[in-house]
Design an enzyme around this catalytic site. Structure first.
Site, PDB file in Angstrom:
ATOM      1  N   ARG A   1      -8.401 -14.239  -3.130  1.00 19.50           N
ATOM      2  CA  ARG A   1      -9.284 -13.222  -3.713  1.00 19.50           C
ATOM      3  C   ARG A   1      -9.525 -13.475  -5.197  1.00 19.50           C
ATOM      4  NH1 ARG A   1      -7.873  -8.963   0.338  1.00 19.50           N
ATOM      5  NH2 ARG A   1      -9.109  -7.106  -0.054  1.00 19.50           N
TER       6      ARG A   1
ATOM      7  N   LYS B   1     -14.620  -8.871   8.587  1.00 19.10           N
ATOM      8  CA  LYS B   1     -13.789 -10.075   8.719  1.00 19.10           C
ATOM      9  C   LYS B   1     -12.720  -9.889   9.796  1.00 19.10           C
ATOM     10  CE  LYS B   1     -12.459 -10.190   4.327  1.00 19.10           C
ATOM     11  NZ  LYS B   1     -13.100  -8.984   3.737  1.00 19.10           N
TER      12      LYS B   1
ATOM     13  N   ARG C   1      -7.180   4.910   6.622  1.00 22.62           N
ATOM     14  CA  ARG C   1      -6.374   4.155   5.654  1.00 22.62           C
ATOM     15  C   ARG C   1      -6.504   4.811   4.299  1.00 22.62           C
ATOM     16  NH1 ARG C   1      -7.904  -2.148   6.162  1.00 22.62           N
ATOM     17  NH2 ARG C   1      -7.637  -1.995   3.921  1.00 22.62           N
TER      18      ARG C   1
ATOM     19  N   ARG D   1     -14.259   4.580   8.958  1.00 21.41           N
ATOM     20  CA  ARG D   1     -13.283   3.785   9.708  1.00 21.41           C
ATOM     21  C   ARG D   1     -12.026   4.609   9.998  1.00 21.41           C
ATOM     22  NH1 ARG D   1     -11.883  -2.268   7.671  1.00 21.41           N
ATOM     23  NH2 ARG D   1     -10.730  -1.312   5.984  1.00 21.41           N
TER      24      ARG D   1
ATOM     25  N   ARG E   1     -12.402  -0.954  -4.964  1.00 20.61           N
ATOM     26  CA  ARG E   1     -12.193  -2.240  -4.276  1.00 20.61           C
ATOM     27  C   ARG E   1     -13.454  -3.100  -4.358  1.00 20.61           C
ATOM     28  NH1 ARG E   1     -10.560  -0.280   1.388  1.00 20.61           N
ATOM     29  NH2 ARG E   1     -10.179  -2.444   1.910  1.00 20.61           N
TER      30      ARG E   1
END
Ligand code: AMP
Length: 215
Positions: free
Chosen positions: A89, A14, A162, A129, A173
């Protein structure tokens, strides 16, 4: 006018797609995750509260997040159109969004795009990532590696992962996504503004599909 919600699991792309959309369509991206990460970095009261939830892969309480979005959407730069990335969400967040758009801003959503990516792919994407804490540039250790291992090409800074991109937290998550967020597809499907896009294609192919939907 484009007033869009971007749905999809964490790591669906996204953020990457939003960067392209805001360039081509001249609208702004409102990412609740980015707003919260900035608050954590600044050490504000909001940041201290949010950090406890974020580190655990949990959702920050609805009333906190709804207040943030309400303030942000009233700002001038949102009046020409926006992408909501990472919000709503939950169903209460979606209902609050409908209400604030109608009652406070007198506008409505024009598009809801759901980027679809399988859980296995998400884990592969997110564990690799990396971000530069200095300039913000993003990398992926397999798909978009820096020239020197773990060092930013632009500013020579050591890249970081992160905290919530660790495998255990990613799984949490994803659970939260399947338990609370996926229902929003039905919510927006009923309003006939939902389109799904295959997020497992290359970023360019995904963008082409999105551009066709928005044009
Ligand atoms: P993201 O970058 O969108 O994956 O968001 C990172 C983290 O910020 C999430 O795992 C949540 O802890 C928190 N967060 C971001 N957006 C929301 C939201 N709309 N509702 C609740 N928590 C959120």
């Amino acid at each position: 006018m484009i007033n869009m919600v971007f749905l999809g699991p964490p790591g669906a792309g996204k953020g990457t797609q939003s960067e392209q959309i805001i360039k081509d369509f001249g609208i702004v991206q409102v990412s609740t995750g980015d707003i919260l990460r900035k608050a954590v970095k600044d050490g504000s009261e909001l940041g201290k509260l949010a950090k406890q939830y974020m580190d655990e892969g949990k959702l920050v309480p609805d009333d906190v997040i709804i207040g943030i979005v309400k303030d942000r959407l009233k700002e001038n730069d949102c009046q020409n159109g926006f992408i909501l990335d990472g919000f709503p969400r939950t169903i209460p967040q979606a209902e609050a969004l409908d209400k604030m758009l109608k009652e406070d801003l007198n506008i409505s959503l024009t598009h809801v795009i759901s980027l679809e990516v399988d859980d296995g792919k998400i884990i592969e994407r997110l564990t690799g990532r990396r971000t530069c804490p200095q300039c913000g540039r993003g990398y992926h250790i397999s798909f978009d590696p820096p020239q020197k291992q773990e060092i930013c090409d632009e500013c020579n800074t050591q890249l970081i992962q992160r905290d919530d991109d660790k495998e255990e937290t990613i799984k949490k998550r994803l659970n939260v996504y399947h338990e609370q967020t996926v229902q929003l597809k039905d919510y927006y499907g009923k309003q006939s503004i939902l389109t799904t896009v295959d997020g497992e294609k290359t970023p360019d192919e995904v963008y082409k599909n999105i551009k066709d939907i928005l044009s």
